[in-house]
Design a protein around this motif. Structure first.
Motif, short mmCIF file in Angstrom:
data_model
loop_
_atom_site.label_atom_id
_atom_site.label_comp_id
_atom_site.label_asym_id
_atom_site.label_seq_id
_atom_site.Cartn_x
_atom_site.Cartn_y
_atom_site.Cartn_z
N TYR A 130 4.39 0.58 17.99
CA TYR A 130 4.65 -1.06 17.96
C TYR A 130 3.70 -2.14 19.16
CZ TYR A 130 5.61 0.14 12.83
OH TYR A 130 5.37 1.18 11.87
N ASP A 181 -3.07 -5.44 11.36
CA ASP A 181 -4.93 -6.95 11.22
C ASP A 181 -5.45 -7.12 10.39
OD1 ASP A 181 -3.48 -6.48 14.15
OD2 ASP A 181 -5.03 -4.96 14.49
N ILE A 182 -5.38 -5.80 9.28
CA ILE A 182 -5.74 -6.93 7.80
C ILE A 182 -5.43 -8.11 7.39
CG2 ILE A 182 -6.91 -6.06 5.50
CD1 ILE A 182 -7.20 -3.25 6.82
N GLN A 213 -5.74 -11.35 9.29
CA GLN A 213 -6.80 -12.09 9.73
C GLN A 213 -7.19 -12.27 8.38
OE1 GLN A 213 -9.95 -8.92 10.56
NE2 GLN A 213 -8.61 -8.56 12.38
N LYS A 224 0.08 -0.91 0.02
CA LYS A 224 -0.34 0.19 -0.56
C LYS A 224 0.87 1.47 0.12
CE LYS A 224 -3.97 -2.31 0.65
NZ LYS A 224 -4.93 -1.21 -0.48
N PHE A 252 -1.36 3.67 4.80
CA PHE A 252 -1.69 2.87 5.30
C PHE A 252 -2.09 3.27 7.02
CE2 PHE A 252 -5.28 0.50 4.30
CZ PHE A 252 -6.02 -0.05 5.12
N ASP A 253 -2.61 2.95 7.95
CA ASP A 253 -1.79 3.38 9.36
C ASP A 253 -1.52 1.68 9.31
OD1 ASP A 253 -1.92 3.48 12.07
OD2 ASP A 253 -3.52 1.80 12.13
N LEU A 296 -0.57 -0.48 11.58
CA LEU A 296 -1.42 -1.29 12.70
C LEU A 296 -2.49 -2.03 11.84
CD1 LEU A 296 -0.40 -0.52 16.73
CD2 LEU A 296 0.43 -1.98 14.97
N GLU A 297 -3.14 -1.32 11.23
CA GLU A 297 -4.85 -1.63 10.63
C GLU A 297 -4.69 -2.60 9.84
OE1 GLU A 297 -8.40 0.31 8.73
OE2 GLU A 297 -6.73 1.43 9.96
N PHE A 298 -3.30 -1.83 8.85
CA PHE A 298 -2.17 -2.78 7.93
C PHE A 298 -2.48 -4.19 7.75
CE2 PHE A 298 0.61 -3.11 4.57
CZ PHE A 298 -0.01 -3.82 3.13
#
Length: 270
Positions: free
Chosen positions: A242, A217-218, A221, A207, A210-211, A213-215
């Motif tokens: 982090y 986690d996505i 998952q 990417k 992008f943030d 940690l959000e990146f």
């Protein structure tokens, strides 16, 4: 007549990477004679100046020759992992790689550059099977990539995943079994990439913004991953918060450019 003056020559692999596009900034990394990374950052490419700066690390050599290596991001290439019999011959291996390209790419081979290399398998499998990673890139895309570095002549265009693995491994060496249970994150001013090295494939995502940690986690998952470790290099926010379980590589020596400098040979283009 005999020349009694000993002239020492040395070829130096130099990893180069554009760490920022706005404003333009490049980074070069090479290893000195003690195998320690040396780096150079600059906003304009001047090959003579770069040569002179790197030569300062090797005063004992009369002449040096620089071999520039950079890499291309994985979303710009075709990447396929093959699991083949261990005893496959070199000719059969090349044939299998070509068949794979022809089956997966709607393009004539004359329009692409491709390479293939041995991947790593767990100890229990290496005597029965051989992992081959096949990489291909459109010639037009490859030429656009190396054009960015003119007037420097790029000698090797590697896959970014390979370069990053080498760079991260330099700082945190892991067994192949541990590599399979690790997620890597690299972030600079241009992009963020997350990837993991699985027994039968690479998993990755790239990417531009992008943030982190959000990146992460996505990505975890999406692929149902629960890795033992996550190793992070953040060249933008050195103090980004982090989780404690994440291992951070201190900014300073980019694992991207370092991994390019650690390229050890192979097929430079087909």
């Amino acid at each position: 007549m005999y020349n009694l003056i000993s002239r020492k020559n040395k070829q130096i692999p130099v990893g180069i990477w554009e760490v920022s596009q706005t404003p333009s900034q490049w980074c070069c990394i090479w290893l000195d004679d003690e195998n320690m990374p040396q780096s150079l950052t600059f906003s304009q490419i001047n090959e003579t100046w770069i040569m002179n700066k790197i030569a300062e690390s090797f005063p004992q050599y009369t002449t040096i020759q620089l071999k520039f290596i950079t890499a291309i991001l994985p979303h710009k290439i075709f990447l396929k992992t093959l699991i083949l019999p261990h005893d496959i011959s070199p000719k059969e291996l090349e044939t299998q790689c070509i068949i794979t390209l022809e089956e997966n790419l709607p393009l004539p081979l004359s329009e692409i550059w491709f390479d293939f290399m041995d991947g790593k398998l767990p100890e229990a499998h290496i005597h029965q099977h051989r992992r081959i990673d096949v990489f291909a890139v459109l010639k037009e895309v490859a030429l656009q990539t190396v054009h960015t570095y003119l007037p420097i002549n790029i000698h090797v265009l590697d896959c970014a995943l390979n370069a990053l693995v080498r760079g991260f491994q330099y700082f945190i060496p892991l067994s192949i079994e541990d590599q399979y249970d690790t997620v890597y994150v690299y972030r600079d001013l241009n992009f963020i990439v997350i990837f993991t090295y699985q027994p039968q494939r690479w998993l990755y995502q790239v990417k531009t913004t992008f943030d982190p940690l959000e990146f992460i986690d996505i990505f975890l998952q999406q692929h149902g991953l629960n890795p033992k470790r996550c190793i992070v290099y953040d060249g933008i926010q050195p103090h980004y918060s982090y989780p404690d379980k994440y291992t951070r590589i201190t900014p300073g020596v980019s694992p991207f450019a370092l991994g390019c400098a650690l390229w050890a040979g192979g097929i430079e283009g087909k």
